[in-house]
Enzyme design. Structure first.
Site, short mmCIF file in Angstrom:
data_model
loop_
_atom_site.label_atom_id
_atom_site.label_comp_id
_atom_site.label_asym_id
_atom_site.label_seq_id
_atom_site.Cartn_x
_atom_site.Cartn_y
_atom_site.Cartn_z
N ARG A 54 0.84 -1.21 0.00
CA ARG A 54 0.00 0.00 0.00
C ARG A 54 0.87 1.25 0.00
O ARG A 54 0.55 2.25 -0.67
CB ARG A 54 -0.90 -0.03 1.23
CG ARG A 54 -1.88 1.12 1.33
CD ARG A 54 -2.84 0.87 2.49
NE ARG A 54 -3.56 2.06 2.89
CZ ARG A 54 -3.71 2.46 4.14
NH1 ARG A 54 -3.18 1.76 5.13
NH2 ARG A 54 -4.39 3.55 4.43
N HIS A 81 0.60 4.24 -2.69
CA HIS A 81 0.34 5.63 -2.32
C HIS A 81 1.50 6.54 -2.76
O HIS A 81 1.28 7.69 -3.13
CB HIS A 81 0.15 5.74 -0.81
CG HIS A 81 -1.20 5.26 -0.36
ND1 HIS A 81 -1.72 5.57 0.88
CD2 HIS A 81 -2.14 4.52 -0.99
CE1 HIS A 81 -2.92 5.01 1.00
NE2 HIS A 81 -3.19 4.37 -0.12
N ASN A 100 -2.53 8.04 4.77
CA ASN A 100 -1.27 7.40 5.15
C ASN A 100 -1.09 7.19 6.64
O ASN A 100 -0.07 6.63 7.08
CB ASN A 100 -0.09 8.23 4.60
CG ASN A 100 -0.05 8.24 3.09
OD1 ASN A 100 -0.47 7.28 2.44
ND2 ASN A 100 0.44 9.33 2.51
N HIS A 102 -6.47 -5.97 -2.17
CA HIS A 102 -7.25 -5.98 -0.92
C HIS A 102 -7.50 -7.40 -0.43
O HIS A 102 -8.12 -7.59 0.61
CB HIS A 102 -8.57 -5.25 -1.11
CG HIS A 102 -8.43 -3.77 -1.22
ND1 HIS A 102 -9.49 -2.94 -1.52
CD2 HIS A 102 -7.35 -2.96 -1.07
CE1 HIS A 102 -9.06 -1.67 -1.56
NE2 HIS A 102 -7.77 -1.67 -1.29
#
Length: 329
Positions: free
Chosen positions: A62, A66, A96, A194
């Site tokens: 992740r 990001h 975040n 996910h």
């Protein structure tokens, strides 16, 4: 005349090669000569530590995602805020705040600095660690060409505005991805990440208790799934600490379970459910379910490799940070 043209051709070729060397390009084994042990150092550290904390793999993946959506894959998400200048960095942006693993990246970077000072960028460390962490936990592998350089700017505002959010509808998601050169297929395929990891109640609790502001439940969410979440996980609308598996029963395994649950209206986030609200993305979800896991993993590798090239800095752009948390002085 022929000699003149030949000479001009040599000059042109030289200029092209010079410009290419200045601009730079990502390539496999970029550090093959400058730091030949670099990728092994990364893999060894990941292999030694991730098995003791498997959920960290999802967070590191992740983090890479990001990072790439804000100023490209340049390690800007790794920078600390600076009190003196009052600059709040990407780390402090709401998307975040629940990301873990910054210290993990710092530890890998220190090992690389000890081996090859000033050679391996933090942006490349993050890209390599994300891939290796997923592989070590039994997930897919993908190619990670290297040669990224580190950005000098990190903004909380840009992170808040550019990172796709868990509450986004399909139009916003498609626009966010298109702005980074990614299409609807990339959106659907990368959402499959996910299948591993956990979420915190605040990221989806409104779907359970206050979807439209009148204390209602999201009608697009399977009622049985919602009831279970209320009874066993997010028992109140104010729960800010409970962690929930994004892919219940399979959150440690990189498989197609996410898409199976999604098709039953059991996607955790609004952004997950949004994939079923558009004919194109819904069709892509169905294609994945009709295919094999092996086929999907090939598609995932292609999409994340594509993501890893977003707006990269190469050649003489940016810098090679000594410390991933701060720009060089």
């Amino acid at each position: 005349m022929v000699n003149v043209l030949s000479h001009l051709g040599v000059v042109s070729l030289t200029l092209i090669l010079l410009i290419s060397s200045i601009n730079g390009q990502l390539e496999l084994d970029f550090y093959g000569r400058s730091c030949p042990k670099a990728e092994k150092i990364v893999l060894d550290f990941v292999s030694n530590h991730i098995p003791n904390a498997p959920p960290l793999a999802a967070s590191l993946l992740r983090m890479h995602f990001h990072d790439c959506f804000v100023r490209g894959c340049d390690g800007s998400i790794l920078l600390n805020s600076t009190v003196a200048s009052g600059n709040q960095t990407e780390k402090t942006a709401p998307p975040n705040l629940t990301i873990r693993g910054f210290d993990f990246i710092d530890r890998v970077k220190r090992l690389l600095e000890a081996e090859c000072p000033g050679i391996v960028s933090c942006a490349d460390v993050l890209a390599l660690v994300a891939r290796d962490a997923v592989v070590v936990t039994g997930g897919p592998s993908w190619k990670v060409p290297t040669g990224r350089r580190d950005g000098l700017i990190s903004s909380v505002v840009e992170a808040s505005n550019n990172i796709p959010a868990f509450f986004d509808n399909i139009t916003t998601l498609q626009n966010d991805f298109a702005n980074k050169g990614l299409d609807s297929k990339d959106l659907v395929v990368l959402s499959g990440a996910h299948t591993i990891g956990i979420a915190h109640c605040p990221s989806f609790v409104d779907r359970l208790y206050n979807f439209s502001g009148v204390g209602d439940q999201d009608p697009s969410l399977d009622s049985e799934y919602a009831t279970n979440l209320k009874a066993r996980k997010c028992r109140t609308a104010n729960d800010t600490t409970t962690k929930v598996e994004m892919d219940p029963g399979s959150f440690k395994t990189f498989d197609l379970s996410y898409y199976k649950l999604l098709s039953k209206r059991r996607g955790m986030f609004i952004s997950d459910a949004a994939l079923l609200t558009n004919p194109t993305t819904r069709g892509l979800v169905n294609e994945i379910l009709e295919g094999s896991l092996e086929d999907y993993l090939v598609e995932f590798a292609a999409s994340i490799e594509k993501m890893g090239r977003i707006e990269v800095k190469t050649g003489t752009e940016g810098e090679i940070r000594t410390n991933c948390a701060q720009v060089n002085s």
